[in-house]
Design a protein around this motif. Structure first.
Motif, mmCIF file in Angstrom:
data_model
loop_
_atom_site.group_PDB
_atom_site.id
_atom_site.type_symbol
_atom_site.label_atom_id
_atom_site.label_comp_id
_atom_site.label_asym_id
_atom_site.label_seq_id
_atom_site.Cartn_x
_atom_site.Cartn_y
_atom_site.Cartn_z
ATOM 1 N N ASN A 32 0.825 -1.211 0.000
ATOM 2 C CA ASN A 32 0.000 0.000 0.000
ATOM 3 C C ASN A 32 0.855 1.255 0.000
ATOM 4 O OD1 ASN A 32 -2.217 -1.651 0.074
ATOM 5 N ND2 ASN A 32 -2.628 -1.349 2.258
ATOM 6 N N MET A 33 1.935 1.224 0.734
ATOM 7 C CA MET A 33 2.804 2.407 0.770
ATOM 8 C C MET A 33 3.450 2.640 -0.585
ATOM 9 S SD MET A 33 4.387 2.404 4.600
ATOM 10 C CE MET A 33 4.506 0.649 4.903
ATOM 11 N N MET A 34 3.907 1.572 -1.210
ATOM 12 C CA MET A 34 4.547 1.750 -2.515
ATOM 13 C C MET A 34 3.532 2.162 -3.579
ATOM 14 S SD MET A 34 7.652 -0.927 -2.841
ATOM 15 C CE MET A 34 6.736 -2.453 -2.800
ATOM 16 N N ARG A 35 2.344 1.615 -3.498
ATOM 17 C CA ARG A 35 1.331 1.897 -4.517
ATOM 18 C C ARG A 35 0.752 3.303 -4.361
ATOM 19 N NH1 ARG A 35 -4.031 -1.483 -4.085
ATOM 20 N NH2 ARG A 35 -4.221 -0.014 -2.348
ATOM 21 N N ASP A 36 0.540 3.719 -3.101
ATOM 22 C CA ASP A 36 -0.282 4.906 -2.868
ATOM 23 C C ASP A 36 0.481 6.119 -2.345
ATOM 24 O OD1 ASP A 36 -2.360 3.144 -3.479
ATOM 25 O OD2 ASP A 36 -2.727 2.678 -1.364
ATOM 26 N N GLN A 37 1.582 5.892 -1.669
ATOM 27 C CA GLN A 37 2.145 6.998 -0.898
ATOM 28 C C GLN A 37 3.534 7.451 -1.327
ATOM 29 O OE1 GLN A 37 0.593 4.952 3.060
ATOM 30 N NE2 GLN A 37 1.476 6.966 3.468
ATOM 31 N N MET A 38 4.299 6.560 -1.908
ATOM 32 C CA MET A 38 5.680 6.940 -2.231
ATOM 33 C C MET A 38 5.682 7.754 -3.514
ATOM 34 S SD MET A 38 7.719 3.488 -1.138
ATOM 35 C CE MET A 38 9.313 4.279 -0.978
ATOM 36 N N LYS A 39 6.272 8.945 -3.430
ATOM 37 C CA LYS A 39 6.238 9.876 -4.555
ATOM 38 C C LYS A 39 7.644 10.157 -5.063
ATOM 39 C CE LYS A 39 1.828 10.225 -4.216
ATOM 40 N NZ LYS A 39 1.022 9.434 -5.178
ATOM 41 N N THR A 40 7.704 10.499 -6.354
ATOM 42 C CA THR A 40 8.980 10.848 -6.947
ATOM 43 C C THR A 40 9.672 11.920 -6.113
ATOM 44 O OG1 THR A 40 8.099 10.358 -9.130
ATOM 45 C CG2 THR A 40 10.082 11.710 -9.053
ATOM 46 N N GLY A 41 10.922 11.691 -5.818
ATOM 47 C CA GLY A 41 11.697 12.646 -5.032
ATOM 48 C C GLY A 41 11.737 12.315 -3.547
ATOM 49 N N ASP A 42 10.850 11.430 -3.087
ATOM 50 C CA ASP A 42 10.923 11.007 -1.685
ATOM 51 C C ASP A 42 12.285 10.360 -1.411
ATOM 52 O OD1 ASP A 42 8.355 11.869 -1.333
ATOM 53 O OD2 ASP A 42 7.475 9.890 -0.963
ATOM 54 N N GLN A 43 12.749 10.549 -0.198
ATOM 55 C CA GLN A 43 14.068 10.045 0.192
ATOM 56 C C GLN A 43 13.929 8.726 0.934
ATOM 57 O OE1 GLN A 43 15.651 12.705 -1.692
ATOM 58 N NE2 GLN A 43 17.181 12.578 -0.081
ATOM 59 N N VAL A 44 14.891 7.845 0.732
ATOM 60 C CA VAL A 44 14.804 6.487 1.270
ATOM 61 C C VAL A 44 16.112 6.101 1.959
ATOM 62 C CG1 VAL A 44 14.516 4.049 0.658
ATOM 63 C CG2 VAL A 44 13.243 5.805 -0.615
ATOM 64 N N PHE A 45 16.001 5.633 3.192
ATOM 65 C CA PHE A 45 17.140 4.966 3.815
ATOM 66 C C PHE A 45 17.222 3.540 3.289
ATOM 67 C CE2 PHE A 45 16.862 7.861 7.732
ATOM 68 C CZ PHE A 45 18.037 8.530 7.408
ATOM 69 N N PHE A 46 18.398 3.162 2.860
ATOM 70 C CA PHE A 46 18.644 1.789 2.398
ATOM 71 C C PHE A 46 19.221 1.015 3.576
ATOM 72 C CE2 PHE A 46 20.308 -1.765 0.161
ATOM 73 C CZ PHE A 46 19.821 -1.779 -1.135
ATOM 74 N N TYR A 47 18.546 -0.051 3.974
ATOM 75 C CA TYR A 47 18.854 -0.783 5.207
ATOM 76 C C TYR A 47 19.220 -2.226 4.879
ATOM 77 C CZ TYR A 47 17.642 -2.936 9.806
ATOM 78 O OH TYR A 47 17.634 -3.628 10.987
#
Length: 152
Positions: free
Chosen positions: A38-53
């Motif tokens: 759901n987060m990937m489909r609905d909420q993550m937007k271009t330019g959002d920053q991501v910690f790689f874990y």
DNA sequence: GCCAACGTTGGC
DNA sequence: GCCAACGTTGGC
């Protein structure tokens, strides 16, 4: 802008693997969890920053920063019977699983270890440090994001 | 490799 | 709709 944390087992796909991809970009396929979907489909937007874990490995923790470069679209692996991530209940006309593309920005100066994050009272609300947490994609508050960067 | 936590499945 | 069985995640 929103902030996220994405887990990957370095045996499967590490921050160095991301660096070595064409355009230093890869699609985040294989997620089979509805909350993460759901987060990937609905909420993550271009330019959002991501910690790689890096999870399930010797040196567990945050190892780098990436950004979302393509918003949610169907995970094609779900349609491929030969693939371990195949899901017969997902079909191209009505896909069940989604993914985003992320692009490498930089490594953190060091691995910011899980133990260190767990012991930091400023991060007590992060899902990552909660007992039994199994989310492979999770939101990070702006406050937590900045705090973690200050630990570098 | 072990196992606690927890999500999913499926019988009823 | 309940819940036992089962599978997976992921730290240790």
């Amino acid at each position: 802008m929103n902030y996220w944390l994405m887990k990957s087992e370095p045996n499967e796909f590490s921050i160095d693997d991301l660096i070595n991809m064409p355009e230093q970009t890869e699609h985040w396929d294989g997620v089979r969890n509805y909350q993460a979907r759901n987060m990937m489909r609905d909420q993550m937007k271009t330019g959002d920053q991501v910690f790689f874990y890096h999870s399930n490995c010797k040196d567990i923790g945050i190892v780098g920063i990436a950004e979302v470069v393509r918003e949610g679209y169907p995970d094609h692996l779900a349609f491929e019977p030969e693939d371990p991530h195949y899901d017969p209940k997902s079909d191209p006309d009505n896909p069940r699983w989604f993914m985003v593309d992320i692009r490498f920005i930089r490594k953190t100066k060091r691995t910011i270890g899980l133990q260190e994050l767990k012991q930091d009272s400023a991060l007590a609300d992060m899902p990552l440090v909660r007992k039994g947490n199994r989310l492979s994609v999770m939101p990070v508050s702006e406050q937590a994001w900045k705090h973690i960067l200050s630990l570098e």
